[in-house]
Design a protein around this motif. Structure first.
Motif, mmCIF file in Angstrom:
data_model
loop_
_atom_site.group_PDB
_atom_site.id
_atom_site.type_symbol
_atom_site.label_atom_id
_atom_site.label_comp_id
_atom_site.label_asym_id
_atom_site.label_seq_id
_atom_site.Cartn_x
_atom_site.Cartn_y
_atom_site.Cartn_z
ATOM 1 N N SER A 59 -12.308 2.797 3.777
ATOM 2 C CA SER A 59 -13.029 1.519 3.665
ATOM 3 C C SER A 59 -12.187 0.486 2.916
ATOM 4 O O SER A 59 -12.200 -0.703 3.269
ATOM 5 N N GLU A 60 -11.461 0.916 1.887
ATOM 6 C CA GLU A 60 -10.585 -0.020 1.163
ATOM 7 C C GLU A 60 -9.448 -0.508 2.061
ATOM 8 O O GLU A 60 -9.089 -1.689 2.041
ATOM 9 N N PHE A 61 -8.887 0.400 2.850
ATOM 10 C CA PHE A 61 -7.837 -0.018 3.770
ATOM 11 C C PHE A 61 -8.365 -1.018 4.784
ATOM 12 O O PHE A 61 -7.707 -2.015 5.106
ATOM 13 N N ASP B 84 -13.946 2.280 12.071
ATOM 14 C CA ASP B 84 -14.008 3.351 11.072
ATOM 15 C C ASP B 84 -13.094 4.515 11.455
ATOM 16 O O ASP B 84 -12.397 5.067 10.595
ATOM 17 N N ILE C 171 -5.513 5.038 -0.887
ATOM 18 C CA ILE C 171 -6.785 4.326 -0.948
ATOM 19 C C ILE C 171 -7.712 4.904 0.116
ATOM 20 O O ILE C 171 -7.283 5.610 1.029
ATOM 21 N N SER C 172 -8.993 4.591 -0.002
ATOM 22 C CA SER C 172 -9.969 5.111 0.955
ATOM 23 C C SER C 172 -9.887 4.346 2.268
ATOM 24 O O SER C 172 -9.297 3.258 2.347
ATOM 25 N N GLN D 57 -9.799 5.715 9.144
ATOM 26 C CA GLN D 57 -9.657 7.093 8.668
ATOM 27 C C GLN D 57 -8.357 7.710 9.170
ATOM 28 O O GLN D 57 -7.633 8.372 8.411
ATOM 29 N N VAL E 284 -5.204 5.954 7.403
ATOM 30 C CA VAL E 284 -5.006 6.415 6.020
ATOM 31 C C VAL E 284 -4.352 7.788 6.014
ATOM 32 O O VAL E 284 -3.449 8.060 5.202
ATOM 33 N N GLN F 84 -10.677 -3.186 4.487
ATOM 34 C CA GLN F 84 -10.801 -4.504 3.861
ATOM 35 C C GLN F 84 -9.453 -5.208 3.796
ATOM 36 O O GLN F 84 -9.356 -6.416 4.057
ATOM 37 N N GLU F 85 -8.412 -4.457 3.455
ATOM 38 C CA GLU F 85 -7.062 -5.035 3.423
ATOM 39 C C GLU F 85 -6.620 -5.433 4.823
ATOM 40 O O GLU F 85 -6.099 -6.532 5.045
ATOM 41 N N LEU G 188 0.815 -1.218 0.000
ATOM 42 C CA LEU G 188 0.000 0.000 0.000
ATOM 43 C C LEU G 188 0.846 1.265 0.000
ATOM 44 O O LEU G 188 0.314 2.368 -0.110
ATOM 45 N N ARG H 266 -7.938 -8.689 6.199
ATOM 46 C CA ARG H 266 -7.413 -9.922 5.596
ATOM 47 C C ARG H 266 -6.026 -10.317 6.099
ATOM 48 O O ARG H 266 -5.614 -11.469 5.936
#
Length: 206
Positions: free
Chosen positions: A82-84, A65, A79-80, A69, A72, A86-87, A34, A90
């Protein structure tokens, strides 16, 4: 007379860190992907371990959340939030091969516990796996993170054991040092192979 419970009370409590000990964690392969190429991994590791944002989340002081925020922004990701998230979700990939079977075999003979710097997202993800522990303890629930000595003191109370009765396995040297200062028996291990080898060296039946 319950001989299983008797054996568990006479044997030491086996207490494990999770990431890098029992659980495969891809944070230091996922995170560099990232970021701009060429960043030194050892520098990233130290930055991660001492990040105020991560420590707030893993001490239970902010929501997922809010964490995403802030992360990031702190790490200047492209990336946003929400995308972070998700990463991030995982990165811990589950138990190393053979861990669950070994823990299930040890459970009749030993009190099994875990003490991990973790968070609400990952704790929920591994809820089924964590049922093998009695109890499963996380920094986000206790409000304290390793290597603060207070987390080991609080954990000993939850484990209902004297400190010297707790055998602790962690991949971070500073956590092992602090655990020993709290009176625990503690060893630094790397991955499941290292943990298994240390257990065998201590005479724990595998």
């Amino acid at each position: 007379m319950n001989t299983a419970n008797d054996a568990r009370s006479q044997n030491p409590c086996l207490c494990f860190d999770l990431g890098g000990v029992l659980i495969r964690n891809a944070v230091f392969t996922g995170l560099p992907a990232l970021l701009p190429a060429g960043q030194d991994l050892s520098v990233l590791r130290q930055r991660w371990l001492h990040s105020t944002v991560i420590r707030r989340f893993e001490s239970g002081l902010c929501s997922a959340d809010e964490f995403a925020q802030a992360f990031v922004q702190e790490w200047d990701l492209s990336i946003s939030a929400s995308e972070f998230l998700q990463e991030f979700y995982r990165w811990p990939e589950g138990f190393y091969e053979g861990v669950n079977e070994t823990l299930q075999a040890l459970r009749p003979h030993y009190q099994l516990a875990c003490l991990s710097d973790s968070n609400s997202l990952h704790w929920q993800k591994f809820a089924d796996l964590l049922s093998v522990f009695d109890p499963a303890l996380s920094s986000h629930q206790l409000g304290i993170m390793k290597p603060d000595v207070a987390i080991f003191e609080a954990a000993a109370v939850r484990l209902q054991r004297e400190p010297q009765q707790i055998w602790f396995f962690d991949d971070m040297e500073e956590n092992v040092i602090t655990a020993r200062s709290a009176g625990w028996q503690a060893w630094q291990v790397q991955g499941w192979d290292g943990t298994r080898a240390q257990l065998a060296a201590l005479g724990v039946l595998l």
